[in-house]
Design a protein around this motif. Structure first.
Motif, PDB file in Angstrom:
ATOM      1  N   LEU A   1     -17.391   8.301  39.100  1.00 26.40           N
ATOM      2  CA  LEU A   1     -18.033   8.111  37.805  1.00 26.40           C
ATOM      3  C   LEU A   1     -17.231   8.863  36.750  1.00 26.40           C
ATOM      4  O   LEU A   1     -16.965  10.061  36.886  1.00 26.40           O
ATOM      5  CB  LEU A   1     -19.472   8.633  37.843  1.00 26.40           C
ATOM      6  CG  LEU A   1     -20.280   8.474  36.550  1.00 26.40           C
ATOM      7  CD1 LEU A   1     -20.440   6.994  36.197  1.00 26.40           C
ATOM      8  CD2 LEU A   1     -21.646   9.141  36.697  1.00 26.40           C
ATOM      9  N   TRP A   2     -16.810   8.115  35.706  1.00 35.28           N
ATOM     10  CA  TRP A   2     -16.024   8.690  34.616  1.00 35.28           C
ATOM     11  C   TRP A   2     -16.845   8.628  33.336  1.00 35.28           C
ATOM     12  O   TRP A   2     -17.616   7.697  33.115  1.00 35.28           O
ATOM     13  CB  TRP A   2     -14.722   7.917  34.405  1.00 35.28           C
ATOM     14  CG  TRP A   2     -13.813   7.874  35.603  1.00 35.28           C
ATOM     15  CD1 TRP A   2     -13.868   7.015  36.645  1.00 35.28           C
ATOM     16  CD2 TRP A   2     -12.716   8.752  35.858  1.00 35.28           C
ATOM     17  NE1 TRP A   2     -12.884   7.277  37.556  1.00 35.28           N
ATOM     18  CE2 TRP A   2     -12.148   8.349  37.100  1.00 35.28           C
ATOM     19  CE3 TRP A   2     -12.147   9.827  35.189  1.00 35.28           C
ATOM     20  CZ2 TRP A   2     -11.054   8.979  37.654  1.00 35.28           C
ATOM     21  CZ3 TRP A   2     -11.056  10.453  35.734  1.00 35.28           C
ATOM     22  CH2 TRP A   2     -10.508  10.037  36.960  1.00 35.28           C
ATOM     23  N   ARG A   3     -16.622   9.602  32.456  1.00 33.24           N
ATOM     24  CA  ARG A   3     -17.352   9.660  31.183  1.00 33.24           C
ATOM     25  C   ARG A   3     -16.406  10.088  30.069  1.00 33.24           C
ATOM     26  O   ARG A   3     -15.640  11.043  30.209  1.00 33.24           O
ATOM     27  CB  ARG A   3     -18.521  10.635  31.281  1.00 33.24           C
ATOM     28  CG  ARG A   3     -19.415  10.703  30.050  1.00 33.24           C
ATOM     29  CD  ARG A   3     -20.639  11.575  30.328  1.00 33.24           C
ATOM     30  NE  ARG A   3     -21.559  11.575  29.215  1.00 33.24           N
ATOM     31  CZ  ARG A   3     -21.636  12.521  28.265  1.00 33.24           C
ATOM     32  NH1 ARG A   3     -20.780  13.556  28.317  1.00 33.24           N
ATOM     33  NH2 ARG A   3     -22.514  12.447  27.293  1.00 33.24           N
TER      34      ARG A   3
ATOM     35  N   THR B   1     -33.361  -0.040  25.318  1.00 39.76           N
ATOM     36  CA  THR B   1     -34.045   0.404  24.107  1.00 39.76           C
ATOM     37  C   THR B   1     -33.773   1.866  23.783  1.00 39.76           C
ATOM     38  O   THR B   1     -34.206   2.349  22.749  1.00 39.76           O
ATOM     39  CB  THR B   1     -35.559   0.182  24.244  1.00 39.76           C
ATOM     40  OG1 THR B   1     -36.018   0.816  25.450  1.00 39.76           O
ATOM     41  CG2 THR B   1     -35.869  -1.305  24.307  1.00 39.76           C
ATOM     42  N   ASN B   2     -33.101   2.570  24.673  1.00 41.35           N
ATOM     43  CA  ASN B   2     -32.699   3.957  24.418  1.00 41.35           C
ATOM     44  C   ASN B   2     -31.426   4.224  25.206  1.00 41.35           C
ATOM     45  O   ASN B   2     -31.468   4.524  26.398  1.00 41.35           O
ATOM     46  CB  ASN B   2     -33.801   4.934  24.825  1.00 41.35           C
ATOM     47  CG  ASN B   2     -33.450   6.371  24.490  1.00 41.35           C
ATOM     48  OD1 ASN B   2     -32.340   6.680  24.055  1.00 41.35           O
ATOM     49  ND2 ASN B   2     -34.398   7.272  24.685  1.00 41.35           N
ATOM     50  N   LYS B   3     -30.314   4.111  24.526  1.00 38.29           N
ATOM     51  CA  LYS B   3     -29.021   4.163  25.217  1.00 38.29           C
ATOM     52  C   LYS B   3     -28.727   5.520  25.831  1.00 38.29           C
ATOM     53  O   LYS B   3     -27.804   5.660  26.638  1.00 38.29           O
ATOM     54  CB  LYS B   3     -27.908   3.793  24.249  1.00 38.29           C
ATOM     55  CG  LYS B   3     -27.743   4.779  23.104  1.00 38.29           C
ATOM     56  CD  LYS B   3     -26.661   4.347  22.154  1.00 38.29           C
ATOM     57  CE  LYS B   3     -26.479   5.333  21.005  1.00 38.29           C
ATOM     58  NZ  LYS B   3     -27.670   5.431  20.159  1.00 38.29           N
TER      59      LYS B   3
ATOM     60  N   GLU C   1     -27.168  10.617  27.921  1.00 31.21           N
ATOM     61  CA  GLU C   1     -25.997   9.732  27.953  1.00 31.21           C
ATOM     62  C   GLU C   1     -25.050  10.070  29.094  1.00 31.21           C
ATOM     63  O   GLU C   1     -23.835   9.988  28.953  1.00 31.21           O
ATOM     64  CB  GLU C   1     -25.240   9.766  26.621  1.00 31.21           C
ATOM     65  CG  GLU C   1     -25.983   9.115  25.482  1.00 31.21           C
ATOM     66  CD  GLU C   1     -25.130   8.966  24.247  1.00 31.21           C
ATOM     67  OE1 GLU C   1     -24.640   7.841  23.977  1.00 31.21           O
ATOM     68  OE2 GLU C   1     -24.941   9.973  23.544  1.00 31.21           O
ATOM     69  N   GLY C   2     -25.604  10.458  30.244  1.00 36.26           N
ATOM     70  CA  GLY C   2     -24.798  10.657  31.426  1.00 36.26           C
ATOM     71  C   GLY C   2     -24.168  12.012  31.557  1.00 36.26           C
ATOM     72  O   GLY C   2     -23.324  12.211  32.440  1.00 36.26           O
TER      73      GLY C   2
END
Length: 1241
Positions: free
Chosen positions: A251-253, A282-284, A305-306
């Motif tokens: 997983l990259w961010r 509805t909510n990123k 957001e991760g």
């Protein structure tokens, strides 16, 4: 009936986009596309049209690295993917199978068991199951990358650090246009036909990042939340095709729009294998990541957001997710075992809704239509295998809280809840029947033209206040007809015949129909006609179609001589297998009138010698822009165009045009040619960033190239930079009943459109004319242009709901095109008129059962439906006679709308009659209903020995008693073909001596039972009736096997008192108690010594045996301590039996036995005496016989007597006998130890 599923209304604010790029695409990949918002061709995935042999997955090991990229972009206002955010034209028509594919909105997946998010499963999807083999004609990017035609990508050239360093992540920001390898100094002008040097062109700023360590990963999912968020998430996976699961993941961010990325494995668990990642639409900021169930079943939840995650265990494996359209924490999850769960805390806790739900047939409530926001629509299965439409609240879905909006069963995978409509298909015999509910009203049957007789129906779209449906009719194979409905979705009319379908990569079918974005009512379709396919365009939703005018000149400025209708422009309308490549046709809501497509010029559509064409005036005129196929996207809300060559070859250049494709500027985006797997364009509203995803070679890392193209704009646009454009159709200014004027940026102005840019300047209604109206249901347009009634339609018929004193709408044969805004003119002439309902007699009465079947089980609830085509329903009396002595009457037809229910208490064939009557006349209809009782046993009754050439009666006894609805199949003697009767008895004459086999099969409803007997056929024989000491009855279980075994014991006992050959002895045990048997003495097979001598021998043996029996010399030991004596029954006359009339037959013996039994029954009834070994059930006919159609059967008019096992309590048996005789039972189901007895009298 298939279609895509619905989408949450907030998707234009936060949309999750899945794009799978198959770098090693397979010819035999199985792909399905479901897209409710794609400005793209309609895809039909049809099993019967599926081509291609599937290859063995084990061959995968020998192939190159299989790569897949999925791009998901959330909260994008104007993302260009070939689809527009606010223009839903979607077109999925195939439900997604449970295994082995995954579904995503704009993605292609290869995994066998991968879940789907809400935007994937219910907005649209593309899914592919990868196979190792591939065809030469497919656009296979990863195969061609390693091919010899690109010498710079051979293994010898890729040594050391060339495109991307495999040892460490590299962030190389640069002005690539300034490098020698990629100057942005080439401008191509189509009018000049040559390149020109422009040293002062603006430069593109780009940076490249390699996902180091993921070179083995063959699947990537890219998420860009958009809406000014700088966060990008990428999940890369190694999918093992041999075991069908993910074995590695990373997983990259990124927090800077993709300039740099951070590996997040430590945040989720270094050993955790991730399978899918979802972002709340509805909510990123809320993200849900699923682990691979082969290792563990968990969900990781992030609210930032991760940046950080919390892990929660799951008790099930998630196959697909559906987020609520407005509530950010609500979600539905579908499991691998077909269970549906709901969560109201964003996946932390889950509650079971239903245990057996059809895949992809569950929907959240639609705002403004459903009363409860947490209402769930689903297609659920009953324990007996039927399917129902069920609704309930997500957290309150017990059986008591479930509702069934459609009163009956539906076909599997037919429920579609979309916009204002709900569609279902009901199971019928032979023909498909479809129903629609408009704005949650009652379901009404969809009306197609009478003889369309659809084999297949797919909902194309429902977003313009009517339904577009593709129908494959009975005489079509590779084409569909396009139908349009009225506003309620009930009455459909033909818009175009024989729309072509195109086969996709995996055998899926794409309907060649494209809805142009930005201009309502404008469609482009490819039609098959006279073995040719041609492209047609309409500006009024199919009211009129015309061919496309070809360009006047080619790229070199040479004249093109193409004269309509013999020559025209034809366009390819296929969707790309990688939805983040533009496909063969592109339009955009924010760029009305602009159409870019791949096509050819000629007499018909061809896939050879194709080029790229553009129209700036909504298809009225066209220009060629490229001689090769390119992917084209809209930049800056449609103000500019960017083009990249097809991904089968590596490239480091892109082309940009600011003058609607007349002039193109070349820019470099990479120092090394890149195999482009996909492109994200305009991820956020306030930034000008494109992201390219791809590989430098099939061995390299994943490359992400961020391009900032803001520098190519010199300033923001002002009022002087715009011009007006009038929409027209070949000079006709009125389109869909209005004159529309749009604002466009002047071609060639290098300015940036503002976010408040308005497209439509004005819209003025036009005077209604004939082309604003289409033919109404039941009418067809003739050669003179007028609408006339079809041969099957009666225009004078009036709805049965029209009652005297009321008004009804009488059609003129025309109806205005839906959403057409014209006024006055011929509107009054063509609009349906109100008229007073006439008083008329009933006509067209139809009587059916609700499930369409003519059979029912005894005791079940049968629902009859009464339909009347014409007549005053409020003043028409309805009578229904069920045929069993019961009838009902209703004062008007409205009382019968829900159906008339009735339970039959006896089996048989019943004549059900409906009568509709008023003061002006009547109409009647009849059906014959078979009511069956399950058959559990059949016993064949036949003599053991019969005389040759003498007729004998054979009977099959069915238990439970099942009169009039049973079919008997008889195999007699050596016949190979059966004799079929509706009677349980048959007469037959055996023509030859020997042992003959008789078999009977009994068929009732879905049950078939069989019994077989062997009969000895002789010229003559001798028989004796035998009885036994009473102790034998105590051990008689009355089953065939016991009788056979005891018969052999008796035979051995008789042989001890006689030297008669064993093969000439035959002992037959009778069923029931007291135990009895018959001894048959058969003549020798060799009759050469004469018949008289054989008769004398049989007489002598008979005397010897009778003497032994009378002296109690014949006995046997049944078990230790139990000896049974065999007696000669005195009733038998024991004569010699043959075909001579002077001798008695065994039939006479049987008759005497029946007479004896009848006398015994009479004595029981008369004197109420007890006989301990018999239990008698007497049935007395009711005073009124039921109205049935019965087969002519033996004993129909005689009382029935059933011999059964006696009760252990004599007193209870006597009371039961008395009560039955007194009251007379019409239907009895008595349970003996073996078989329940269902009788009908």
């Amino acid at each position: 009936m298939e279609t895509w599923a619905g989408i949450c209304p907030g998707l234009h604010l936060s949309r999750g986009i899945w794009v799978m790029i198959a770098a090693l695409t397979l010819q035999n990949a199985k792909a399905e596309i479901t897209c409710a918002s794609c400005l793209s061709p309609v895809q039909l995935h049809l099993e019967k049209l599926h081509l291609g042999m599937r290859t063995d997955p084990t061959e995968e090991a020998s192939t190159l690295k299989n790569n897949r990229v999925e791009f998901k972009e959330l909260g994008v206002t104007d993302q260009d993917t070939g689809v527009d955010d606010d223009h839903d034209t979607g077109v999925s028509v195939e439900d997604v199978p449970l295994f082995p594919q995954d579904v995503s909105l704009y993605g292609v997946t290869t995994e066998e068991n991968t879940p789907r998010s809400s935007e994937e499963s219910h907005r649209g999807s593309v899914k592919t199951e990868k196979e190792p083999e591939m065809g030469e004609d497919a656009a296979l990017r990863r195969v061609k990358r390693s091919g010899p035609e690109f010498a710079e990508f051979s293994e010898s050239r890729w040594t050391g650090r060339t495109g991307a360093d495999a040892s460490a992540p590299e962030n190389r920001g640069s002005l690539l246009d300034g490098q020698k390898q990629g100057r942005s100094d080439f401008r191509w002008n189509r009018d000049e036909g040559r390149g020109s040097t422009q040293q002062d062109d603006p430069k593109l700023t780009s940076s490249t990042f390699a996902l180091t360590g993921d070179s083995a990963h063959n699947h990537a999912v890219v998420y860009w939340s958009g809406q000014n968020s700088s966060v990008i998430l990428i999940l890369t996976k190694l999918y093992d095709f041999h075991i069908g699961s993910v074995t590695e993941s990373t997983l990259w961010r990124s927090t800077d729009y993709g300039s740099t990325y951070e590996r997040m494995n430590d945040k989720v668990g270094s050993k955790t294998v991730l399978s899918y990642l979802y972002v709340c639409p509805t909510n990123k900021r809320k993200i849900m990541v699923l682990t691979d169930p082969e290792f563990e079943s968990s969900v990781l939840i992030s609210s930032d957001e991760g940046a950080s995650y919390q892990k929660y265990r799951l008790t099930f494996y998630v196959l697909s997710l559906l987020f609520h359209p407005t509530e950010e924490d609500w979600a539905l999850a579908y499991s691998h075992d077909q269970k549906l769960y709901s969560s109201v805390d964003f996946g932390r806790k889950w509650q079971l809704i239903h245990e057996h739900v059809t895949p992809n047939r569950f929907y959240w409530s639609v705002s403004g239509l459903d009363k409860e926001p947490d209402l769930v629509h689903m297609e659920a299965h009953t324990p007996d295998g039927n399917v129902q439409y069920v609704t309930c609240r997500a957290q309150m879905c017990t059986e008591a809280n479930r509702n069934y909006p459609f009163p009956g069963y539906i076909d599997i995978s037919s429920l579609v809840v979309q916009d204002d409509y709900i569609f279902i298909q009901v199971p019928t015999s032979g023909r498909a029947t479809y129903y629609v509910s408009y704005k949650r009203d009652s379901f009404i049957q969809i009306k197609l033209p009478k003889y369309s007789l659809p084999k297949d129906l797919h909902i194309v779209s429902t977003d313009e206040k009517q339904v577009f449906a593709a129908v494959q009719e009975w005489n079509q194979n590779d084409t569909y007809n396009l139908y349009l409905s009225d506003t309620r979705g009930i009455y459909f009319i033909l818009a175009m015949e024989n729309v072509k379908t195109t086969r996709g990569i995996g055998g899926n079918q794409m309907l060649d129909l494209y809805e142009v974005a930005g201009i309502k009512g404008m469609l482009i379709a490819n039609k098959r006609q006279d073995n040719q396919v041609k492209t047609y365009i309409t500006y009024n939703k199919g009211r009129e179609w015309r061919l496309l005018q070809a360009p006047a000149t080619d790229l070199g400025g040479n004249d093109i001589h193409c004269i309509l209708p013999f020559c025209s422009l034809h366009l390819q309308l296929q969707m790309s297998e990688n939805p983040y490549l533009s496909g063969t046709i592109t339009t955009k809501n924010s760029a009305p009138g602009m159409i870019v497509a791949t096509g050819n010029i000629g007499a018909e559509l061809s896939y050879n010698n194709v080029g790229m064409f553009i129209s700036s005036d909504a298809g009225n005129s066209w220009r060629q822009i490229f001689e090769e196929e390119h992917n084209v996207w809209f930049l800056d809300r449609g103000g500019a165009l960017v083009a990249v060559k097809q991904p089968s070859v590596p490239t480091r250049h892109l082309w940009v045009s600011f003058d609607e494709g007349r002039q193109w500027n070349q820019h470099s985006f990479s120092s090394v040619p890149l195999f482009v797997d996909g492109i994200l364009v305009e991820a956020g509203a306030e930034n000008q960033i494109m992201t390219f995803f791809g590989h430098f070679s099939h061995r390299s890392e994943w490359q992400l190239i961020k391009i900032d193209y803001k520098s190519i704009f010199s300033r923001k646009c002002t009022e002087e930079d715009y011009q007006t454009w009038h929409l027209h159709n070949q000079g006709e200014p009125c389109v869909m009943g209005q004159k529309q004027i749009y604002m466009k940026r002047r071609p060639g102005n290098y300015c940036m459109l503002g976010k408040d840019y308005s497209r439509i300047l004005s819209a003025e209604s036009c005077i209604c004319r004939a082309h604003d109206f289409e033919c109404d249901y039941g009418y067809e347009r003739r050669g003179d242009g007028n609408c006339r009634p079809a041969f099957w339609f009666n225009p004078s018929s009036v709805s049965r709901s029209c009652s005297q004193g009321q008004d009804y709408i009488n059609s003129t044969g025309y109806r205005k095109v839906v959403l057409n805004n014209c006024t006055k003119g011929v509107k009054e002439m063509y609009t349906a008129r109100k008229q007073q309902c006439p008083n008329r007699p009933p006509k067209g009465l139809l009587l059916t059962t609700k499930d369409g079947k003519l059979t029912a089980s005894l005791g079940s609830n049968v629902t009859f439906l009464v339909h009347l085509d014409e007549g005053d329903s409020l003043r028409t009396n309805i009578q229904l006679d069920f045929g069993d002595g019961t009838a009902v009457s209703y004062s008007n037809l409205s009382w019968t709308e829900e159906g008339i229910k009735h339970v039959y208490k006896s089996a048989g064939i019943f004549r059900v009659t409906a009568l509709a009557e008023n003061t002006l006349g009547y109409d009647a209809n009849t059906l014959f209903l078979h009511v069956t009782c399950p058959v559990e046993n059949v016993q064949l009754l036949a003599p053991f020995v019969v005389i040759r050439n003498k007729e004998v009666n054979i009977t099959a006894v069915v238990l439970p008693s099942h009169p009039r609805t049973v079919t008997y199949f008889w195999w007699l003697g050596n016949n190979t073909e059966p004799v079929i009767t509706l009677d349980g008895s048959i007469s037959y004459t055996f023509p030859s001596e020997g042992m003959h086999t008789i078999t009977v099969q009994v068929a009732a409803a879905n049950t078939i039972l069989q019994d077989t007997k062997t009969i000895a056929v002789k010229e003559f024989f001798k028989s004796l009736l035998l009885s036994f000491s009473p102790n034998l009855d105590e051990f008689n279980p009355d089953i065939p096997e016991w009788r056979q075994d005891v018969g052999r014991v008796i035979k051995r006992a008789l042989l001890q008192v006689s030297d008669f050959p064993e093969e000439q002895f035959l002992v037959a045990m009778f069923p029931g108690v007291p135990t009895a048997a018959e001894l048959f003495l058969l003549p020798h097979k060799n009759q050469s010594e004469g018949k008289k001598k054989s008769e004398e021998e049989l007489e002598q043996v008979s005397d010897i045996i009778v003497s032994a029996l009378n002296q109690n010399l014949v006995e046997f030991e049944l078990k230790p301590g139990v000896r049974v004596i065999v007696y000669n029954t005195q009733l038998t006359l024991a004569p010699l039996v043959d075909s001579n009339p002077r001798h008695s037959s065994s039939a006479m013996l049987m008759l005497l036995s029946v007479v004896f039994l009848g006398l015994a029954v009479f004595l029981i009834y008369k004197f109420k005496r007890k006989i301990p070994w018999i239990n008698i059930y007497a049935e007395v006919n009711q005073e009124k016989e039921q109205e049935m159609i019965g087969s002519v059967g033996q004993g129909d008019s005689t009382p029935k007597i059933t011999l059964s096992e006696f009760s252990t309590s004599k007193e209870l048996m006597e009371k039961e006998l008395d009560s039955r005789v007194k009251r007379g039972v019409g239907n009895t189901c008595e349970s003996t130890r073996e078989i329940p007895n269902c009788t009908s009298v």
